[in-house]
Design an enzyme around this catalytic site. Structure first.
Site, PDB file in Angstrom:
ATOM      1  N   GLY A  22       0.844  -1.188   0.000  1.00  0.00           N
ATOM      2  CA  GLY A  22       0.000   0.000   0.000  1.00  0.00           C
ATOM      3  C   GLY A  22       0.875   1.231   0.000  1.00  0.00           C
ATOM      4  O   GLY A  22       2.076   1.155  -0.306  1.00  0.00           O
ATOM      5  N   ILE A  26       3.950  -2.701   3.381  1.00  0.00           N
ATOM      6  CA  ILE A  26       4.245  -3.852   2.515  1.00  0.00           C
ATOM      7  C   ILE A  26       3.927  -5.115   3.303  1.00  0.00           C
ATOM      8  O   ILE A  26       4.276  -5.225   4.478  1.00  0.00           O
ATOM      9  CB  ILE A  26       5.727  -3.870   2.081  1.00  0.00           C
ATOM     10  CG1 ILE A  26       6.055  -2.641   1.226  1.00  0.00           C
ATOM     11  CG2 ILE A  26       6.053  -5.146   1.310  1.00  0.00           C
ATOM     12  CD1 ILE A  26       7.529  -2.517   0.881  1.00  0.00           C
ATOM     13  N   VAL A  27       3.241  -6.069   2.662  1.00  0.00           N
ATOM     14  CA  VAL A  27       2.903  -7.338   3.317  1.00  0.00           C
ATOM     15  C   VAL A  27       3.711  -8.452   2.657  1.00  0.00           C
ATOM     16  O   VAL A  27       3.692  -8.606   1.432  1.00  0.00           O
ATOM     17  CB  VAL A  27       1.389  -7.637   3.219  1.00  0.00           C
ATOM     18  CG1 VAL A  27       1.070  -8.959   3.923  1.00  0.00           C
ATOM     19  CG2 VAL A  27       0.582  -6.503   3.833  1.00  0.00           C
ATOM     20  N   GLU A  94      -2.338 -13.369  10.792  1.00  0.00           N
ATOM     21  CA  GLU A  94      -2.818 -14.633  10.227  1.00  0.00           C
ATOM     22  C   GLU A  94      -2.652 -14.588   8.704  1.00  0.00           C
ATOM     23  O   GLU A  94      -2.953 -13.573   8.066  1.00  0.00           O
ATOM     24  CB  GLU A  94      -4.290 -14.789  10.613  1.00  0.00           C
ATOM     25  CG  GLU A  94      -4.981 -16.005  10.049  1.00  0.00           C
ATOM     26  CD  GLU A  94      -6.452 -16.051  10.457  1.00  0.00           C
ATOM     27  OE1 GLU A  94      -7.044 -17.134  10.346  1.00  0.00           O
ATOM     28  OE2 GLU A  94      -6.999 -15.003  10.870  1.00  0.00           O
ATOM     29  N   VAL A  96      -3.748 -15.086   5.174  1.00  0.00           N
ATOM     30  CA  VAL A  96      -4.994 -15.259   4.421  1.00  0.00           C
ATOM     31  C   VAL A  96      -4.591 -15.445   2.964  1.00  0.00           C
ATOM     32  O   VAL A  96      -4.267 -14.491   2.262  1.00  0.00           O
ATOM     33  CB  VAL A  96      -5.915 -14.028   4.605  1.00  0.00           C
ATOM     34  CG1 VAL A  96      -7.207 -14.214   3.824  1.00  0.00           C
ATOM     35  CG2 VAL A  96      -6.200 -13.791   6.085  1.00  0.00           C
ATOM     36  N   ASP A 139     -13.377   0.956   5.987  1.00  0.00           N
ATOM     37  CA  ASP A 139     -12.747   0.709   4.681  1.00  0.00           C
ATOM     38  C   ASP A 139     -13.170  -0.649   4.127  1.00  0.00           C
ATOM     39  O   ASP A 139     -12.345  -1.391   3.584  1.00  0.00           O
ATOM     40  CB  ASP A 139     -11.221   0.790   4.807  1.00  0.00           C
ATOM     41  CG  ASP A 139     -10.547   1.019   3.447  1.00  0.00           C
ATOM     42  OD1 ASP A 139     -11.244   1.461   2.500  1.00  0.00           O
ATOM     43  OD2 ASP A 139      -9.338   0.764   3.337  1.00  0.00           O
TER      44      ASP A 139
END
Length: 454
Positions: A22, A26-27, A94, A96, A139
């Site tokens: 985003g 960062i993921v 977690e 996903v 959101d």
């Protein structure tokens, strides 16, 4: 201030591929070294200076963390751990891995209302849990509705990204302009007090898209989108909703209501006939041993929507422009408030001037009356003073005359006193003469008596 683990996250987790990013986060996929269990590591860039717009403020990070720590629900992502270094706060979440719900549904050839609503029911359950804790997500949109695992018969929904979620406190008015323009409620666009109701509007938009593949308010520009939202400018185009039930449309209508107080709540949405009817149909179908009659919805437009949504994500759905727009609105609102305050101050100042003028006129009249009265008193005192001075002069003359009279009297008294003394001496002399004469006569008398006796 919350304290996080001041350790290197890579001492505990092996970092893997990037899952998403985003504006300031960062993921990445990661694996816990001790257990081998997989998680998602969300690296949030910290804001270095309070005046800077780069990065996320400490307050915002702590708000997200505190909310994630509080929630535990099957349909909401779970926070596992938190680390912090000089530049980032790292949330271990977690994993996903099932992708976005809309992408999953768009892969199907067709979709029934029942199938769509089974997923919608999970969304409602997750939001119901949040709202029971007075937490507003703010959101809700397709990108934040994920599947835990899509390769199972009944995939589980997971609500993610609580970056702008807020706890709604009773008595504390909360206003802000944030979110993704296509899904925000009118009260956000119009900078009005916000509550849990904003999430219900977003659910209405999501349901509309889910059943039609069309976005109810999306315009050519963000400004057009926001204008459509503020005006609640949408309809159920027959081209998109020919196979949609009236109950489904009623569900959407009750959510896309401009007045938040008249908008359907999460509890009411779970009790809506459309949601309950699907549950009843499923039960009847299971009891009779036959599949219930189902309305089939084409997913072609949903595919087009998801492709367009992903391809337009950077220019159209990023927060940057909307944040700038929100800043402009905030500044405009502040300027309007300042102008109103200035007008109020001017009005109060004018009223104060009028009041002071009235007081001055009243005092001036009073001083004029007092001045006239004092003038009369002074004239009267002057006359009394003149009279007093005249009396004083008269008294002085009389006193002078009295003094002169006293001197004369003294001289006269002295003369009389002298005469008295002279007379006293004369009388005394004559008294002695008389006494001598009397004694002489008495002797002669005695002598005569003696002669007769002889």
């Amino acid at each position: 201030m919350s304290t996080f683990r001041q350790e290197d996250v890579e001492d505990h987790y092996e970092m893997g591929e990037e899952l998403g990013s985003g504006q300031f986060a960062i993921v990445r996929k990661c694996r816990q070294k001790g257990t081998g269990k997989e998680y998602a590591a969300k690296f949030i860039k910290k804001r270095r200076l309070s005046s800077s717009r780069r990065g996320v403020s400490r307050e915002e990070i702590e708000r997200e963390v505190n909310i994630l720590r509080e929630i535990r629900h099957p349909n909401i992502i779970t926070l596992h751990d938190i680390f912090e270094n000089k530049t980032d706060v790292v949330l271990i979440l977690e994993l996903v891995s099932g992708g976005e719900l809309f992408d999953f549904l768009a892969e199907k050839e067709s979709l029934t209302e029942d199938e769509a609503t089974q997923f919608l029911k999970q969304i409602l359950d997750g939001v119901h849990y949040l709202h029971s804790k007075r937490i507003a997500h703010f959101d809700l949109k397709p990108e934040n509705i994920m599947l835990l695992d899509k390769n199972v018969p009944n995939p589980r929904i997971k609500l993610i990204d609580f970056g702008i979620a807020h706890k709604i406190e009773a008595g504390n008015e909360f206003k802000n302009i944030f979110g993704t323009p296509e899904f925000v409620a009118p009260e956000i666009v119009n900078y009005e007090p916000l509550g849990l109701e904003a999430d219900m509007w977003s659910i209405g938009v999501i349901t509309y898209i889910l059943l039609s593949g069309a976005s109810p308010f999306l315009g050519e520009t963000k400004q057009e989108t926001l204008t459509n939202i503020s005006a609640v400018n949408y309809d159920f185009d027959e081209e998109y909703f020919s196979n949609t039930s009236e109950l489904a449309k009623d569900f959407i209508r009750r959510l896309l209501v401009k007045d938040p107080k008249r908008r359907m709540t999460i509890a009411q949405s779970l009790e809506h006939s459309w949601i309950k009817a699907i549950r009843r149909r499923n039960v009847r179908g299971e009891d009779s041993g036959r599949k219930p009659e189902r309305r089939r919805l084409k997913t072609t437009r949903l595919k087009e929507y998801t492709i367009k949504s992903h391809s337009s994500l950077p220019p159209n759905n990023s927060y940057a422009d909307f944040e700038r727009f929100s800043k402009v609105l905030e500044e405009a609102a502040a300027a309007e408030e300042g102008l109103r305050e200035l007008q109020r101050s001017r009005r109060l100042c004018h009223e104060d001037v009028e009041a002071l003028a009235a007081i001055y006129e009243e005092k001036e009249a009073w001083y004029r009356e007092e001045s006239d009265s004092l003038g009369q008193d002074l004239r009267r005192l002057r006359q009394e003073l003149l009279k007093t001075e005249a009396l004083k002069r008269q008294a002085q003359e009389e006193a002078k005359g009295a003094l002169l009279g006293t001197s004369g009297l003294k001289r006269r008294f002295s003369r009389l006193e002298n005469r008295y003394e002279a007379l006293a001496k004369q009388v005394a002399s004559e008294m002695r003469f008389v006494q001598d004469l009397v004694r002489a006569l008495e002797q002669e008398k005695l002598q005569g008596v003696e002669c007769g006796l002889r």
